[in-house]
Design a protein around this motif. Structure first.
Motif, mmCIF file in Angstrom:
data_model
loop_
_atom_site.group_PDB
_atom_site.id
_atom_site.type_symbol
_atom_site.label_atom_id
_atom_site.label_comp_id
_atom_site.label_asym_id
_atom_site.label_seq_id
_atom_site.Cartn_x
_atom_site.Cartn_y
_atom_site.Cartn_z
ATOM 1 N N MET A 1 0.771 -1.349 -0.073
ATOM 2 C CA MET A 1 0.033 0.184 -0.060
ATOM 3 C C MET A 1 0.915 1.274 0.073
ATOM 4 N N ALA A 2 2.097 1.110 1.007
ATOM 5 C CA ALA A 2 2.950 2.402 1.089
ATOM 6 C C ALA A 2 3.495 2.817 -0.442
ATOM 7 N N GLU A 3 3.811 1.800 -1.253
ATOM 8 C CA GLU A 3 4.367 1.840 -2.534
ATOM 9 C C GLU A 3 3.365 2.279 -3.323
ATOM 10 N N ALA A 4 2.046 2.085 -3.338
ATOM 11 C CA ALA A 4 1.101 2.243 -4.123
ATOM 12 C C ALA A 4 1.032 3.772 -4.522
ATOM 13 N N VAL A 5 0.888 4.432 -3.047
ATOM 14 C CA VAL A 5 0.585 5.815 -2.920
ATOM 15 C C VAL A 5 1.729 6.828 -3.043
ATOM 16 N N GLN A 6 3.002 6.341 -3.140
ATOM 17 C CA GLN A 6 4.365 7.113 -3.465
ATOM 18 C C GLN A 6 3.977 7.892 -4.836
ATOM 19 N N ASN A 7 3.977 9.314 -4.547
ATOM 20 C CA ASN A 7 4.286 10.157 -5.711
ATOM 21 C C ASN A 7 3.034 10.306 -6.388
ATOM 22 N N ALA A 8 1.850 9.858 -5.384
ATOM 23 C CA ALA A 8 0.376 10.036 -6.048
ATOM 24 C C ALA A 8 -0.110 11.362 -5.733
ATOM 25 N N ASP A 9 -0.640 12.111 -6.704
ATOM 26 C CA ASP A 9 -1.479 13.347 -6.524
ATOM 27 C C ASP A 9 -2.485 13.111 -5.648
ATOM 28 N N LEU A 10 -3.230 12.191 -6.160
ATOM 29 C CA LEU A 10 -4.573 11.849 -5.283
ATOM 30 C C LEU A 10 -4.530 10.229 -5.028
#
Lengths: 379, 379
Positions: free
Chosen positions: B64-73
Motif C-alpha cells: 500500500m505504501a508503495e502504491a501511494v508514493q508520488n500520487a497526487d490523489l
C-alpha cells in the motif's frame, strides 16, 4: 347425472379486463394457439384496439354479457372489488358447465363472494399468477409474462375437480407452474411476500417525503437501492385499497411480525458503537442471515435459461455498433441468448452484457469480439 | 507561503481497494485517459490481475505504501472502518500536497477520523458516489457506472478549497454530477435513502424467514415485487455493520420516522373493511401520495438518453434472431440505442425491447421489422 364440467377441452375463452395479466394471458392463448377462440372485453376502447392489433384476442365485444356467451372458460382479470358487478352482468349469459376463474390478489374473500353470487351449474376456480411488470396495462402485456411464473390455484372442498384440472391444463400450456393452495394459505403467504412489501415501500416513500421537507436534496441522493426497494409503491392505489380491504387480517398480522423483526434490528443497531466491538456480532449475524435467505430466493426469471454464460463488452457509442457485434457473433455461428445495454455515455461509449447458452460460446465470443470491441470481460 | 495543493492538475492517482467503486473509478480514469497514471492496490490477487487485464489501472502494487508514493490523489475505496489502518500504513509515504479522498457511505465519522489521523500537509476531501450494482467487486465494475450518478463531496470549514476543486474536477470528468453537502447533512440524507431501506429490507426478509417456518411454500410465491424490495438485503454484512456503527444516531432517528409512517398506514388499513367505504379514503390518499412521490424520483439511469422511443417485438427463439434483427435495422440505417430481452420461452420465442433515440426511428423500425418479426408493438 353426469358432471357437465370440462368433459371436452376448453375451446373458447372470454377475458374480462385486458390489462397486464388479462392481456398477457390473451396473447399466450391466442398466439400460442392453445384454444380455438379468445374473446376480449374491456371498458377502454384503446385497450380493445390494441388487443386486436397485437393478436391478444381473436375478437372483442363491447358488451360483457355477449363476450361470455358460449365461452367454456371466463377469466376475470379486473380488480377484485369489481367481481360482484361483473358476475351480476354476466350470470344470465353463462351456459351451464362454464368454468369461471380469476387472477385476483386475494382469495378467501373472492371464494366467498363467488360462492354466493355465481348461479348453480357454474364452476369457480380461484387463481392468482405471481407475475408483474413495470409497464402497466395492455402495453405491458407480454406473451411470455407467465412463462415459469408460479400460478396459484385455490380450490376448496366445494370446487369441482374437473374444473380445477381444466384451468390447470390451460395455465400449464401458457408456461406457468401451477401450485394449489387453500384460499387462506394463499392469503397468508401473499400477505408476506406481496402485500407487506407494498405497505413497507409506501411507508419508506412517506418517510422520504417527510424528510425532504427539511432536506430538499434528499430525493436526489436516492440511488438504485432506494428505487428498487420502493418500486412497488408506484402501483395502482385502487388495486391496493382493494387488497387491503379483502385481506385485512392477514396483512395486519404480517405487519405485526415485521414490526418485531424491525424492533430486534433497531436494538442491535442501538447496541453498536463506532469505537468498539461490543454488540456488533449480533447485528452481523442478523444481516448475514438475511443475506443468506435473500440469496436463496430464486432470481428474477425472464423465462430464460438455466445457467447463462455472460460477457461484458465496452464499446464506443457509434451508430450500428450493436448490429455490428451481432453480425460478428452470427458469422462465427454463436447464438445470442440474452443482451442488455448496461450503461451508456452518449457520444463516448457504453457497456453491453451478452449472455450465451453454453460456456464455450461465451469463450469463443470473447475471442471474436476482442478484435473489434475495446474490452471484453468474461463474468 | 504558497498553498501546495493541486497547483497542477492531478496526474497520478492511487486507488486503495479495487472493488465495485474503486474498479469503476479506475476504469473511467484509465480508459478515459483522464489522468496519466492509475496505480491500484488490493489484498486480493485475483482483483489485481483482473484490474490489469481489463485496463482498470496502469499498474498494480502489492504494498500500500508503495502504491501511494508520488500520487497526487489517493482514493480510499474500502469499508470505512478500514480507513484508520490504511492511513497508518500509508501516511509516511504521502508527500506533502497529496490529496486523499474516499468513497465511503458515512461522512461525519470519516471526517473526524481523517482529521485526527492524516499528517499535516495532506488534504482530505470526503466523498460518496450514489451508485451501485448487483454485481459486486471488480467483476461488477463498469467504466460508465458513475455516468450521471450523484457524487457527494462533504467538505467542512477546514477542507482546503483547492483540494475540493481538484476532486470535483476529476469526478466531473468521470461523468458524475458533483453535489456538495456538509458531512452531517449527507449522513442524515443517506440514512433515509440508503441505510433505512437496507434495514427495512433485512426486516422483510427476516419476516419471510419466520413465516416460512409454518408456510414452507411462501418463498416460492415471492415474485418480482418482493425480490425488488429486498434486493439490497443481499449486501455485504460487514459493510453494513460499518455503516450502522458509524451512522448510528441518524439511522436510529430515521427508523423512528419510518415507524410513525407505518403506524399511520396500519391504522388506515385497520379502518378499511371489505363491505363498505368507511375509512378507505384515507388509505387511498396515502397510497396515492406515495405513488406520486415515488414516480417523481428520477428513474434508474443507464447514463442513457433523454426520452428514448421503444418498440417491443415478439420473435421466435431461433439461433441468430437477434443478429438478424440488428442487421435489418442496420441496413435500414436505423441505430439501436438500447436493447433488452424481456422474456424467453426456450425453443418457442421471446419478447425483445428495442430503444431508439428518435421517434421516427422507432416508427421506421416498426415498418421494417413487421415483415420479419411476428409482432411489433410501439410503446
Amino acid at each position: 347425472m353426469k358432471q357437465p364440467f370440462a368433459l371436452s377441452p376448453i375451446k373458447r375463452v372470454a377475458i374480462i379486463g385486458l390489462g397486464l395479466i388479462g392481456g398477457s394471458l390473451g396473447m399466450a392463448l391466442t398466439q400460442g394457439r392453445i384454444v380455438e377462440e379468445v374473446i376480449g372485453f374491456d371498458q377502454d376502447e384503446e385497450a380493445l384496439s390494441l388487443a386486436l392489433s397485437t393478436q391478444t384476442v381473436h375478437r372483442v365485444e363491447r358488451n360483457m354479457a355477449e363476450a361470455v356467451q358460449n365461452a367454456d372458460l371466463v377469466i376475470m382479470a379486473t380488480p377484485v372489488c369489481t367481481y360482484p358487478s361483473i358476475v351480476a352482468a354476466i350470470k344470465t349469459s353463462l351456459r351451464p358447465g362454464t368454468i369461471v376463474t380469476d387472477v385476483g390478489s386475494t382469495k378467501s374473500w373472492v371464494m366467498d363472494q363467488m360462492k354466493r353470487l355465481l348461479p348453480e351449474g357454474i364452476a369457480f376456480v380461484g387463481g392468482h399468477p405471481m407475475a408483474g411488470s413495470e409497464k402497466k396495462g395492455i402495453r405491458g402485456a407480454d406473451r411470455y409474462l407467465l412463462e415459469n411464473a408460479v400460478y396459484v390455484l385455490t380450490p376448496d372442498r366445494d370446487t369441482v375437480p374437473e374444473a380445477i384440472d381444466a384451468v390447470k391444463a390451460i395455465m400449464c400450456a401458457v408456461g406457468a407452474r401451477v401450485l394449489k393452495l387453500s384460499p387462506l394459505e394463499h392469503d397468508q403467504m401473499v400477505a408476506v411476500v406481496s402485500h407487506l412489501p407494498h405497505m413497507v415501500a409506501v411507508a419508506l416513500v412517506e418517510t422520504l417525503s417527510e424528510v425532504a421537507k427539511s432536506y430538499t436534496q434528499a430525493p436526489m441522493l436516492a440511488a438504485g437501492g432506494f428505487r428498487d426497494t420502493t418500486r412497488v409503491a408506484a402501483g395502482d392505489p385502487r388495486m391496493w385499497v382493494d387488497i387491503a380491504k379483502t385481506n385485512r387480517e392477514p396483512l395486519l398480522h404480517t405487519i405485526g411480525l415485521f414490526r418485531r423483526a424491525l424492533d430486534r434490528l433497531e436494538s442491535e443497531i442501538g447496541g453498536c458503537s463506532s469505537d468498539g466491538t461490543d454488540q456488533v456480532a449480533s447485528l452481523q449475524n442478523t444481516l448475514s442471515h438475511a443475506r443468506d435467505v435473500r440469496l436463496a430466493i430464486p432470481g428474477k426469471a425472464k423465462g430464460v435459461l438455466p445457467g447463462i454464460h455472460e460477457v461484458v463488452v465496452t464499446v464506443p457509442d457509434k451508430p450500428g455498433v450493436i448490429g455490428n457485434m451481432a453480425r460478428i457473433l452470427g458469422e462465427a455461428g454463436i447464438n445470442i441468448a440474452d443482451i442488455e445495454i448496461l450503461r451508456v455515455r452518449e457520444r463516448d461509449g457504453g457497456t453491453i452484457r451478452i449472455g450465451f447458452y453454453e460456456a464455450e460460446e461465451a469463450d469463443r465470443a470473447v475471442e471474436v469480439l476482442a478484435a473489434s470491441a475495446v474490452i471484453v470481460k468474461r463474468l
